[in-house]
Scaffold this active site. Structure first.
Site, PDB file in Angstrom:
ATOM      1  N   ASP A  34      69.137 128.700  -8.517  1.00  0.00           N
ATOM      2  CA  ASP A  34      68.163 128.337  -9.539  1.00  0.00           C
ATOM      3  C   ASP A  34      67.362 129.558  -9.978  1.00  0.00           C
ATOM      4  O   ASP A  34      67.061 129.734 -11.143  1.00  0.00           O
ATOM      5  CB  ASP A  34      67.168 127.298  -9.003  1.00  0.00           C
ATOM      6  CG  ASP A  34      67.825 125.945  -8.841  1.00  0.00           C
ATOM      7  OD1 ASP A  34      69.030 125.845  -9.160  1.00  0.00           O
ATOM      8  OD2 ASP A  34      67.146 125.007  -8.395  1.00  0.00           O
ATOM      9  N   TYR A  37      69.258 131.705 -12.328  1.00  0.00           N
ATOM     10  CA  TYR A  37      69.359 131.020 -13.619  1.00  0.00           C
ATOM     11  C   TYR A  37      68.036 131.179 -14.379  1.00  0.00           C
ATOM     12  O   TYR A  37      68.012 131.532 -15.555  1.00  0.00           O
ATOM     13  CB  TYR A  37      69.681 129.548 -13.373  1.00  0.00           C
ATOM     14  CG  TYR A  37      69.782 128.718 -14.629  1.00  0.00           C
ATOM     15  CD1 TYR A  37      70.991 128.571 -15.296  1.00  0.00           C
ATOM     16  CD2 TYR A  37      68.655 128.080 -15.153  1.00  0.00           C
ATOM     17  CE1 TYR A  37      71.085 127.815 -16.446  1.00  0.00           C
ATOM     18  CE2 TYR A  37      68.734 127.326 -16.307  1.00  0.00           C
ATOM     19  CZ  TYR A  37      69.954 127.191 -16.952  1.00  0.00           C
ATOM     20  OH  TYR A  37      70.031 126.446 -18.092  1.00  0.00           O
ATOM     21  N   ASP A  38      66.934 130.932 -13.670  1.00  0.00           N
ATOM     22  CA  ASP A  38      65.612 131.047 -14.299  1.00  0.00           C
ATOM     23  C   ASP A  38      65.407 132.449 -14.856  1.00  0.00           C
ATOM     24  O   ASP A  38      64.798 132.636 -15.896  1.00  0.00           O
ATOM     25  CB  ASP A  38      64.490 130.758 -13.284  1.00  0.00           C
ATOM     26  CG  ASP A  38      64.480 129.292 -12.884  1.00  0.00           C
ATOM     27  OD1 ASP A  38      65.158 128.495 -13.559  1.00  0.00           O
ATOM     28  OD2 ASP A  38      63.818 128.963 -11.885  1.00  0.00           O
ATOM     29  N   SER A  83      80.384  97.189 -31.237  1.00  0.00           N
ATOM     30  CA  SER A  83      80.281  96.991 -29.793  1.00  0.00           C
ATOM     31  C   SER A  83      81.570  96.308 -29.350  1.00  0.00           C
ATOM     32  O   SER A  83      82.461  96.080 -30.158  1.00  0.00           O
ATOM     33  CB  SER A  83      79.054  96.181 -29.449  1.00  0.00           C
ATOM     34  OG  SER A  83      79.171  94.923 -30.033  1.00  0.00           O
ATOM     35  N   GLU A 114      88.545 102.754 -18.486  1.00  0.00           N
ATOM     36  CA  GLU A 114      87.436 103.678 -18.202  1.00  0.00           C
ATOM     37  C   GLU A 114      86.284 102.899 -17.582  1.00  0.00           C
ATOM     38  O   GLU A 114      86.153 101.699 -17.806  1.00  0.00           O
ATOM     39  CB  GLU A 114      86.892 104.275 -19.510  1.00  0.00           C
ATOM     40  CG  GLU A 114      87.799 105.213 -20.211  1.00  0.00           C
ATOM     41  CD  GLU A 114      87.328 105.430 -21.648  1.00  0.00           C
ATOM     42  OE1 GLU A 114      86.129 105.681 -21.870  1.00  0.00           O
ATOM     43  OE2 GLU A 114      88.170 105.296 -22.541  1.00  0.00           O
ATOM     44  N   LYS A 116      82.630 101.508 -17.470  1.00  0.00           N
ATOM     45  CA  LYS A 116      81.651 101.182 -18.511  1.00  0.00           C
ATOM     46  C   LYS A 116      80.280 101.627 -18.003  1.00  0.00           C
ATOM     47  O   LYS A 116      79.671 100.979 -17.142  1.00  0.00           O
ATOM     48  CB  LYS A 116      81.676  99.682 -18.817  1.00  0.00           C
ATOM     49  CG  LYS A 116      80.771  99.292 -19.968  1.00  0.00           C
ATOM     50  CD  LYS A 116      81.033  97.856 -20.382  1.00  0.00           C
ATOM     51  CE  LYS A 116      80.217  97.473 -21.597  1.00  0.00           C
ATOM     52  NZ  LYS A 116      78.777  97.572 -21.412  1.00  0.00           N
ATOM     53  N   ASP A 118      76.465 102.235 -17.691  1.00  0.00           N
ATOM     54  CA  ASP A 118      75.350 101.383 -18.104  1.00  0.00           C
ATOM     55  C   ASP A 118      74.196 102.249 -18.608  1.00  0.00           C
ATOM     56  O   ASP A 118      73.275 102.583 -17.874  1.00  0.00           O
ATOM     57  CB  ASP A 118      74.907 100.518 -16.925  1.00  0.00           C
ATOM     58  CG  ASP A 118      74.125  99.311 -17.396  1.00  0.00           C
ATOM     59  OD1 ASP A 118      74.062  99.079 -18.613  1.00  0.00           O
ATOM     60  OD2 ASP A 118      73.579  98.597 -16.538  1.00  0.00           O
ATOM     61  N   ARG A 137      72.544 103.692 -31.438  1.00  0.00           N
ATOM     62  CA  ARG A 137      73.439 102.765 -32.123  1.00  0.00           C
ATOM     63  C   ARG A 137      72.672 101.912 -33.128  1.00  0.00           C
ATOM     64  O   ARG A 137      73.154 101.627 -34.213  1.00  0.00           O
ATOM     65  CB  ARG A 137      74.110 101.874 -31.074  1.00  0.00           C
ATOM     66  CG  ARG A 137      75.020 100.855 -31.657  1.00  0.00           C
ATOM     67  CD  ARG A 137      75.786 100.138 -30.550  1.00  0.00           C
ATOM     68  NE  ARG A 137      76.586  99.096 -31.153  1.00  0.00           N
ATOM     69  CZ  ARG A 137      76.129  97.903 -31.477  1.00  0.00           C
ATOM     70  NH1 ARG A 137      74.871  97.581 -31.202  1.00  0.00           N
ATOM     71  NH2 ARG A 137      76.896  97.014 -32.046  1.00  0.00           N
ATOM     72  N   TYR A 223      82.854 109.312 -24.608  1.00  0.00           N
ATOM     73  CA  TYR A 223      83.987 108.402 -24.408  1.00  0.00           C
ATOM     74  C   TYR A 223      84.830 108.180 -25.662  1.00  0.00           C
ATOM     75  O   TYR A 223      85.735 107.355 -25.663  1.00  0.00           O
ATOM     76  CB  TYR A 223      83.541 107.071 -23.807  1.00  0.00           C
ATOM     77  CG  TYR A 223      82.502 106.300 -24.602  1.00  0.00           C
ATOM     78  CD1 TYR A 223      82.772 105.835 -25.889  1.00  0.00           C
ATOM     79  CD2 TYR A 223      81.267 106.001 -24.036  1.00  0.00           C
ATOM     80  CE1 TYR A 223      81.834 105.117 -26.603  1.00  0.00           C
ATOM     81  CE2 TYR A 223      80.316 105.288 -24.754  1.00  0.00           C
ATOM     82  CZ  TYR A 223      80.607 104.853 -26.029  1.00  0.00           C
ATOM     83  OH  TYR A 223      79.680 104.150 -26.735  1.00  0.00           O
ATOM     84  N   LYS A 288      91.048 100.074 -23.310  1.00  0.00           N
ATOM     85  CA  LYS A 288      91.391 100.379 -24.701  1.00  0.00           C
ATOM     86  C   LYS A 288      92.898 100.564 -24.825  1.00  0.00           C
ATOM     87  O   LYS A 288      93.534 101.092 -23.901  1.00  0.00           O
ATOM     88  CB  LYS A 288      90.720 101.690 -25.137  1.00  0.00           C
ATOM     89  CG  LYS A 288      89.208 101.659 -25.017  1.00  0.00           C
ATOM     90  CD  LYS A 288      88.577 103.030 -25.255  1.00  0.00           C
ATOM     91  CE  LYS A 288      87.092 102.990 -24.889  1.00  0.00           C
ATOM     92  NZ  LYS A 288      86.458 104.295 -24.810  1.00  0.00           N
ATOM     93  N   LYS A 312      83.220  92.717 -17.866  1.00  0.00           N
ATOM     94  CA  LYS A 312      81.879  92.817 -17.278  1.00  0.00           C
ATOM     95  C   LYS A 312      81.884  92.280 -15.846  1.00  0.00           C
ATOM     96  O   LYS A 312      82.349  91.163 -15.606  1.00  0.00           O
ATOM     97  CB  LYS A 312      80.885  91.976 -18.110  1.00  0.00           C
ATOM     98  CG  LYS A 312      80.687  92.486 -19.518  1.00  0.00           C
ATOM     99  CD  LYS A 312      79.758  93.682 -19.560  1.00  0.00           C
ATOM    100  CE  LYS A 312      78.330  93.299 -19.675  1.00  0.00           C
ATOM    101  NZ  LYS A 312      77.822  93.247 -21.025  1.00  0.00           N
ATOM    102  N   CYS A 406      41.798  95.178   1.495  1.00  0.00           N
ATOM    103  CA  CYS A 406      42.905  95.997   1.996  1.00  0.00           C
ATOM    104  C   CYS A 406      43.356  95.498   3.370  1.00  0.00           C
ATOM    105  O   CYS A 406      42.536  95.370   4.280  1.00  0.00           O
ATOM    106  CB  CYS A 406      42.469  97.451   2.087  1.00  0.00           C
ATOM    107  SG  CYS A 406      43.730  98.503   2.824  1.00  0.00           S
ATOM    108  N   CYS A 409      42.365  98.434   5.993  1.00  0.00           N
ATOM    109  CA  CYS A 409      41.015  98.900   6.323  1.00  0.00           C
ATOM    110  C   CYS A 409      39.946  97.887   5.939  1.00  0.00           C
ATOM    111  O   CYS A 409      38.774  98.070   6.258  1.00  0.00           O
ATOM    112  CB  CYS A 409      40.726 100.233   5.647  1.00  0.00           C
ATOM    113  SG  CYS A 409      40.513 100.069   3.869  1.00  0.00           S
ATOM    114  N   CYS A 424      43.665 100.145  -3.045  1.00  0.00           N
ATOM    115  CA  CYS A 424      42.584 100.353  -2.090  1.00  0.00           C
ATOM    116  C   CYS A 424      42.046 101.753  -2.381  1.00  0.00           C
ATOM    117  O   CYS A 424      42.801 102.724  -2.349  1.00  0.00           O
ATOM    118  CB  CYS A 424      43.116 100.296  -0.661  1.00  0.00           C
ATOM    119  SG  CYS A 424      41.906 100.892   0.530  1.00  0.00           S
ATOM    120  N   CYS A 429      40.806 105.006   4.358  1.00  0.00           N
ATOM    121  CA  CYS A 429      41.780 103.975   4.735  1.00  0.00           C
ATOM    122  C   CYS A 429      42.921 104.597   5.540  1.00  0.00           C
ATOM    123  O   CYS A 429      43.525 105.578   5.103  1.00  0.00           O
ATOM    124  CB  CYS A 429      42.343 103.307   3.483  1.00  0.00           C
ATOM    125  SG  CYS A 429      43.645 102.113   3.860  1.00  0.00           S
TER     126      CYS A 429
END
Ligand code: IVH
Length: 671
Positions: A34, A37-38, A83, A114, A116, A118, A137, A223, A288, A312, A406, A409, A424, A429
């Site tokens: 990282d 990269y930075d 859809s 493939e 699906k 979500d 969409r 896709y 498909k 589904k 609470c 406490c 609380c 506490c």
């Protein structure tokens, strides 16, 4: 650096950064640290600041726009975004297959199956190889222009390797891990939780501030190709391969299958544990027809094409009895109710708890203790109660009401304005303190391995550890009497506690659990103030001078350090030898090392180490190692028996270092 050189270097940096984004966000196989990269990014930002006219919209620095939008413009899709019709069982799939066969009249074809994903369907427009617009969409005809938000998704290429004009369709989604992280953070500040990753992805893409979207770490799978000029793919499988070649993230779990039986077997293979093990949510399988030339013949219905269908998965549900509702007090005092259930098997795991989120949800469900309830895995992650089976009520069920005080406490609970959560707010506490210690040791904070919640609870309840600093004063004798604690594990635990003393400051700042200060803010603060003492002394104005630190956070930081109890803990941490300084990542710390920003070529045999090790040490100190000598080479390091590269260096007038000098430089630049 003159303009010519800047143009060249900017090009080079963009292409290196693009390659690393691809490695990390598309292939999931990062090849640099990282910090390196930075550093590349920083160099590009600096050059673009110096030569602002060289900034292009597809530069990696332009992913996160600084402007908050007023709203989203409407865009009409070039071709409607349809859809899919749904299939809910084997029968529906066989019907789908029969329909296709009758329409194609004997022409051979196969299927592509493939996952699906979500998430949220998006359309991505590229013109001459550049990403120019992205949209939701919407109603299929007209969507919303969310270009600025989509640009923040690092798996989305801002430019293509060829100057193509095309429309790509895909699904933007939130990985499960990010979903959990976001909800954890929301719970801490009392914001309402997202019900599942899809809602969280949709909510994120509707943000008007791209900076917030960037923090959500969305991803995207491509896709399909909506349209393309000058290229063609004969089959859908080829279209997916083409997308992959162009640098898009395409789901690897796709299969070309010969017939519907193979499709059904594939669908069945993706239920239960295999589905649960994916790092993102899927809600079914898309099937498909592979031969795209058949699509016009198959046609579409009003809303969906006849050449594809979405199978589904049934939401997995189970009935069980709610035994009781417990309430837990979190680190920030938020009180959350949890349902304790009669254990029941659900989607591959045994469920014995379900979240009830807050009082409002309990009221909406109308749930009582002793009720038979239907539980469901929401987005397959957190089980939740979807309804009460009222027919099974016996009259013995008891209503539940949120406590007014609470449970830990006894202080009166409050509901802050605009929040659904009850809190609380007693700083004394014990729950705050205990959960605060759990947070302190957690992986993203001080990362004390082997110190789980159960051990912290035991240490806390026995009075041995009342605040995070007490951990550093534990002894073998303290640990041995704990449940399930052998000599070896006690020894390991003491070692990992000791090791955490050397952590860099950002982990400590995050671990202190200052309200609103998340991991990212902790890092910015550490970077800006260098030491904990500087941060403690900082005025509100000084805090506000740190980029991305707003007034809410600045106030909270001041309030935190003003507390006597916090100052005591910090003193105890200091006495124990916990590091209070920011350890700037090596590549950045090497700024003034002789290696920083220089390009090296290694040749010949070094006595002290092999070339690989030498390269590693150079890179660690901010240098770059390449294979051949050119006018861009700054130094050639020549060992024994150096050959043609040494000659080339001399020819080009590149400075040559012998091994002794190299070793001296290494020492000077430290580790
Ligand atoms: S193909 C003509 N493939 O599922 C529509 N859709 O109604 C072509 N989805 O809104 C869609 N993963 O957002 C396709 N691998 C995939 C998908 C996928 C998720 C979504 C898509 C669409 C919905 C189907």
């Amino acid at each position: 650096m003159n303009r010519e050189q800047a143009i060249e270097r900017i090009e080079e940096l963009r292409s290196i950064i693009k390659q690393h984004d691809y490695q990390y966000f598309v292939l999931d196989q990062p090849t640099i640290s990282d910090s390196k990269y930075d550093k590349l990014m920083q160099e590009l930002i600096e050059l673009e600041t110096e030569f602002p006219d060289l900034i292009t919209p597809d530069s990696p620095t332009q992913r996160v726009g600084g402007q908050v939008l007023e709203g989203f413009a409407k865009v009409r899709h070039r071709t409607p975004m349809l859809s899919l019709a749904n299939a809910f069982g084997e029968g529906d799939l066989r019907d789908f297959d029969r329909r296709i066969k009758s329409l194609v009249a004997g022409e051979p074809f196969d299927y592509v199956a493939e996952l699906k994903i979500d998430g949220l369907a998006v359309s991505l427009i590229y013109e001459n190889g550049r990403f120019v617009r992205g949209a939701t969409r919407g109603d299929g005809e007209v969507g919303e222009d969310i270009t600025a938000n989509l640009k923040t998704i690092k798996a989305l290429p801002l430019s293509l390797p060829k100057p193509l004009t095309m429309e790509v369709r895909g699904e933007a989604y939130l990985p499960k891990r990010e979903f959990e992280r976001i909800n954890r953070q929301r719970a801490e500040v009392g914001e309402p939780l997202f019900a599942n990753p899809r809602n969280a992805a949709a909510g994120s893409l509707r943000q008007l501030d791209p900076r917030i979207v960037a923090e959500r770490n969305l991803s995207i799978f491509a896709y399909g190709i909506g349209s393309i000029e000058g290229e063609s793919a004969g089959t859908h499988a080829e279209a997916l391969d083409l997308l992959q070649q162009l640098g898009f993230k395409v789901n690897p779990e796709r299969r070309v299958l010969p017939d519907i039986d193979a499709v059904i077997a594939f669908v069945e293979s993706w239920t239960g544990e295999r589905r649960a093990a994916l790092p993102y949510e899927i809600d079914g399988i898309v099937i498909k027809v592979n031969q795209t030339h058949l699509y016009p013949r198959l046609g579409t219905t009003a809303k969906s094409p006849r050449w594809a269908i979405a199978y589904k998965f049934a939401a997995e549900q189970a009935e069980t009895v709610l035994r009781e509702i417990t309430v837990n007090v979190g680190r920030t005092g938020v009180v959350t109710p949890t349902a304790v259930l009669e254990p029941v098997r659900l989607a591959g795991t045994t469920v014995s708890r379900a979240t009830l989120h807050n009082e409002d949800i309990i009221r909406q469900l109308g749930v009582m203790i002793g009720d038979t309830v239907v539980v469901q895995k929401a987005g397959d992650i957190i089980p939740e109660i979807v309804r009460v089976v009222t027919e099974k009520r016996t009259g013995a069920e008891k209503p539940f009401s949120m406590p007014t005080h609470c449970p830990e406490c006894g202080a009166e609970l409050v509901r802050l304005q605009g929040e659904v959560a009850v809190r609380c707010i007693n700083p004394q506490c014990p729950a705050h303190n205990r959960e605060g210690i759990i947070h302190f040791v957690s992986r993203d904070a001080m990362n004390i391995e082997g110190l789980g919640e159960q051990i912290v609870k035991q240490l806390f309840d026995s009075g041995l550890v009342r605040d995070p600093a007490d951990l550093y004063y534990l002894t073998m004798d303290d640990l041995l009497p704990l449940e399930r604690m052998g000599k070896k594990s006690a020894q390991n635990l003491l070692e990992s506690i000791a090791k955490s003393k050397d952590n860099s400051l950002e982990r400590l700042i995050f671990g202190l659990g200052i309200r609103f200060v998340g991991e990212k803010a902790a890092k910015l603060l550490a970077d800006h103030f260098d030491t904990l003492d500087n941060l403690m002394r900082a005025s509100v104005e000084e805090l506000l001078a740190v980029p991305e630190i707003g007034p809410k956070m600045a106030d909270s930081i001041q309030e935190y350090f003003a507390q006597e109890s916090a100052r005591q803990v910090i003193e105890k941490l200091r006495q124990a030898g916990v590091n209070f300084a920011y350890q700037r990542p090596a590549a950045v710390a090497a700024e003034d090392s002789p290696f920083a920003g220089k390009t090296f070529v290694l040749t010949g045999t070094l006595a002290a180490m092999d070339r690989k090790e030498a390269a590693r040490l150079i890179e660690q100190r901010g240098g770059k190692v390449t294979g051949s000598v050119s006018k861009n080479t700054d130094y050639v390091i020549a060992g024994e028996k150096a050959g043609s590269k040494l000659d080339k260096a001399k020819q080009l007038g590149v400075e040559v270092l012998d091994e002794e000098t190299f070793l001296a430089w290494l020492e000077e630049a430290g580790a």
